[in-house]
Scaffold this active site. Structure first.
Site, PDB file in Angstrom:
ATOM      1  N   LYS A   1      10.046  10.847   2.088  1.00 35.83           N
ATOM      2  CA  LYS A   1      10.806  11.805   1.263  1.00 35.83           C
ATOM      3  C   LYS A   1      10.676  11.439  -0.228  1.00 35.83           C
ATOM      4  O   LYS A   1      10.211  10.341  -0.555  1.00 35.83           O
ATOM      5  CB  LYS A   1      12.278  11.803   1.687  1.00 35.83           C
ATOM      6  CG  LYS A   1      12.980  10.474   1.422  1.00 35.83           C
ATOM      7  CD  LYS A   1      14.341  10.402   2.090  1.00 35.83           C
ATOM      8  CE  LYS A   1      14.969   9.042   1.835  1.00 35.83           C
ATOM      9  NZ  LYS A   1      16.130   8.772   2.685  1.00 35.83           N
TER      10      LYS A   1
ATOM     11  N   TYR B   1      15.902   1.916 -31.944  1.00 33.40           N
ATOM     12  CA  TYR B   1      17.142   2.694 -31.997  1.00 33.40           C
ATOM     13  C   TYR B   1      18.359   1.806 -31.781  1.00 33.40           C
ATOM     14  O   TYR B   1      18.362   0.949 -30.888  1.00 33.40           O
ATOM     15  CB  TYR B   1      17.140   3.763 -30.901  1.00 33.40           C
ATOM     16  CG  TYR B   1      16.170   4.895 -31.154  1.00 33.40           C
ATOM     17  CD1 TYR B   1      16.261   5.686 -32.298  1.00 33.40           C
ATOM     18  CD2 TYR B   1      15.182   5.182 -30.220  1.00 33.40           C
ATOM     19  CE1 TYR B   1      15.370   6.719 -32.514  1.00 33.40           C
ATOM     20  CE2 TYR B   1      14.292   6.226 -30.421  1.00 33.40           C
ATOM     21  CZ  TYR B   1      14.393   6.991 -31.566  1.00 33.40           C
ATOM     22  OH  TYR B   1      13.525   8.020 -31.776  1.00 33.40           O
TER      23      TYR B   1
HETATM   24  C1  LIG Z   1      15.910   7.430   3.274  1.00 35.37           C
HETATM   25  C2  LIG Z   1      16.316   7.153   4.676  1.00 35.37           C
HETATM   26  C3  LIG Z   1      15.761   6.078   5.395  1.00 35.37           C
HETATM   27  C4  LIG Z   1      14.870   5.032   4.763  1.00 35.37           C
HETATM   28  O1  LIG Z   1      15.674   4.109   4.087  1.00 35.37           O
HETATM   29  P1  LIG Z   1      15.088   2.791   3.381  1.00 35.37           P
HETATM   30  O2  LIG Z   1      16.287   2.074   2.898  1.00 35.37           O
HETATM   31  O3  LIG Z   1      14.233   3.263   2.265  1.00 35.37           O
HETATM   32  O4  LIG Z   1      14.321   2.057   4.407  1.00 35.37           O
HETATM   33  C5  LIG Z   1      16.087   5.962   6.731  1.00 35.37           C
HETATM   34  N1  LIG Z   1      16.940   6.847   7.328  1.00 35.37           N
HETATM   35  C6  LIG Z   1      17.510   7.869   6.655  1.00 35.37           C
HETATM   36  C7  LIG Z   1      18.434   8.789   7.349  1.00 35.37           C
HETATM   37  C8  LIG Z   1      17.220   8.049   5.317  1.00 35.37           C
HETATM   38  O5  LIG Z   1      17.801   9.054   4.643  1.00 35.37           O
END
Ligand SMILES: *Cc1c(COP(=O)(O)O)cnc(C)c1O
Length: 354
Positions: free
Chosen positions: A35, A255
Site C-alpha cells: 500500500k 531560516y
Molecule cells: C500496513 C499494514 C500492515 C503492514 O504493517 P507493517 O508494520 O508495515 O509491517 C499489516 N496489516 C495491516 C492491516 C496493515 O494495515
C-alpha cells in the site's frame, strides 16, 4: 528538469528481507504489503519483483488493486480497507480481489450482490485496535453468515495489533488472547502479524503473515536498528552538494537562524528539502552521509535545500559530491528519530512521484 534528489531501489535487498521474513514466520504464507506506493518504493516495481515470491500482495484500497491488475499483476491481492460501496464490490469481483470485511454493512452488501463468480473474503475482527473490525462477540455469527453465502468462496480471519512495536505493551497479549478465542471454534485460516509482531510475538504467527516495513529493510522498533535483524534497506535517498561556503564563528545559517557556528565552519548546501520528502522537522545534528562520512545537519530544512556542517571531513567536500540522506549507509530510523516521526512517514513522503 532533472531533479538532483533521487531514490535508488535495491531489489536484491528486498529479496534478502523476504528471506528474513520467512526465517521468522515458520511456514506461514506471506502477504507482502505494498500500500501507499509500496511505502514510497514504487508499487509496480515492488509488486513485479515480489509477485512470484509471495503468496499474496496487500493494498489499502480498490484503486490501488486496480492499478496492479492493469499492470498485469495477476497474483492474489488483499484489499485491507475492503470495498467502500457496491460499485467497489463489483470491482473486487471483476478484478478477482480479496476484500477485507470489517463492518456489518459490507456483509449485507455481499449478501445482496448477485454474481456468477465467487469471491474470497477476509473477516476482520477488532481485538483492541478500535479502528477497523467487527466485535469479537459478533464474529461467530458473521462467520456463519458469510460462509452460508453462495458468493463467498473461501473465508479467512484477520486482526491487527495496536502496539506490536512496543514489546512492553500489555495489550499485545490481550489481543492475542482475544484472537485465539475467536480461532478456537473455527477451522478458518487466519492472519495477525505485521512486521513488529513477526519479529517479536511468535505466538501471533498464524497461517498468514502481513509484513510491510521489514520487507523494505527497516526496523519497526525505535530501540533496534534494521541491522540488528539482518534487514537491508531497499530505498536509498540521494542528492548532491550544490554549494560550499565558509562561515565565521558566531554566524547563523538559514531560516530562523536556528544554528550558529561555534568556530569557522565549512557548510555544504545540498539539493534536497521538504519538497522532496526530506522531513522539515529534522533537527540540527541529524546525520547526513557525505563521501562516506556522517556529518551533522546545520540549520533548518528548506523546501529544496539543506545545509550540512562538513568542517570535520578529512577530505574536504566539494560541489557535485554525492550525499546520502538515508538508505544503505544510514538507517532511515535514525533520521526519523531526529525528526520526531517514524520511518514509515519518511519513506511514504519521499516516493510519492516515483
Ligand atoms: C500496513 C499494514 C500492515 C503492514 O504493517 P507493517 O508494520 O508495515 O509491517 C499489516 N496489516 C495491516 C492491516 C496493515 O494495515
Amino acid at each position: 528538469m532533472k531533479r538532483s534528489a533521487r531514490i535508488e531501489i535495491n531489489l536484491e535487498a528486498l529479496s534478502h528481507n523476504l528471506s528474513v521474513v520467512r526465517s521468522f514466520s515458520q511456514s506461514a504464507k506471506i502477504i507482502a504489503v505494498v500500500k501507499a506506493n509500496a511505502y514510497g518504493h514504487g508499487m509496480l516495481t515492488i509488486a513485479r519483483h515480489l509477485q512470484d515470491k509471495v503468496d499474496a500482495l496487500a493494498v489499502a484500497c480498490v484503486d490501488e488493486a486496480k492499478m496492479l491488475r492493469e499492470s498485469n499483476i495477476d497474483c492474489c491481492i488483499v484489499v485491507l480497507q475492503g470495498f467502500h460501496d457496491q460499485q467497489q464490490l463489483e470491482q473486487c469481483l471483476a478484478l478477482n480481489l480479496e476484500p477485507v470485511c470489517h463492518q456489518h454493512w459490507q456483509v449485507d452488501l455481499l449478501a445482496q450482490q448477485s454474481s456468477d463468480t465467487q469471491i474470497n473474503v477476509w473477516l476482520k475482527i477488532d481485538t483492541g485496535m478500535n479502528r477497523l473490525g467487527i466485535a469479537v462477540e459478533d464474529s461467530a455469527e458473521l462467520q456463519q453468515r458469510l460462509q452460508a453465502l453462495s458468493i463467498v468462496n473461501e473465508l479467512k480471519l484477520m486482526t491487527h495489533f495496536a502496539n506490536a512495536d512496543d514489546k512492553t505493551a500489555n495489550s499485545n497479549q490481550r489481543q492475542l488472547d482475544a484472537f485465539n478465542s475467536v480461532l478456537e471454534g473455527s477451522a478458518l485460516e487466519a492472519s495477525m502479524s505485521n512486521s513488529a509482531a513477526i519479529l517479536s510475538i511468535p505466538g501471533s504467527i498464524k497461517d498468514w503473515v502481513r509484513p510491510g516495513l521489514m520487507l523494505y529493510g527497516v526496523s519497526p522498533f525505535p530501540a533496534q536498528s534494521a541491522a540488528d535483524f539482518g534487514l537491508r534497506p531497499v530505498m536509498t535517498l540521494k542528492s548532491h552538494i550544490i554549494a560550499i561556503k565558509t562561515v565565521a564563528a558566531g554566524d547563523s545559517i538559514g531560516y530562523g537562524s536556528c544554528w550558529s557556528s561555534q568556530r569557522e565552519s565549512q557548510i555544504a548546501v545540498v539539493a534536497i528539502g521538504y519538497g522532496d520528502g526530506y522531513p522539515r522537522h529534522a533537527s540540527n545534528d541529524t546525520p547526513v552521509k557525505i563521501n562516506g562520512h556522517i556529518c551533522p545537519l546545520a540549520g533548518r530544512v528548506s523546501m529544496d535545500m539543506i545545509t550540512v556542517d562538513v568542517t570535520d571531513l578529512a577530505n574536504p567536500a566539494d560541489v557535485g559530491d554525492e550525499v546520502e540522506l538515508w538508505g544503505e549507509g544510514l538507517d532511515v530510523g535514525e533520521v526519523a528519530c531526529n525528526s520526531s516521526t517514524i520511518a514509515y512517514e519518511l519513506l511514504c513522503n519521499t516516493g510519492k512521484d516515483q
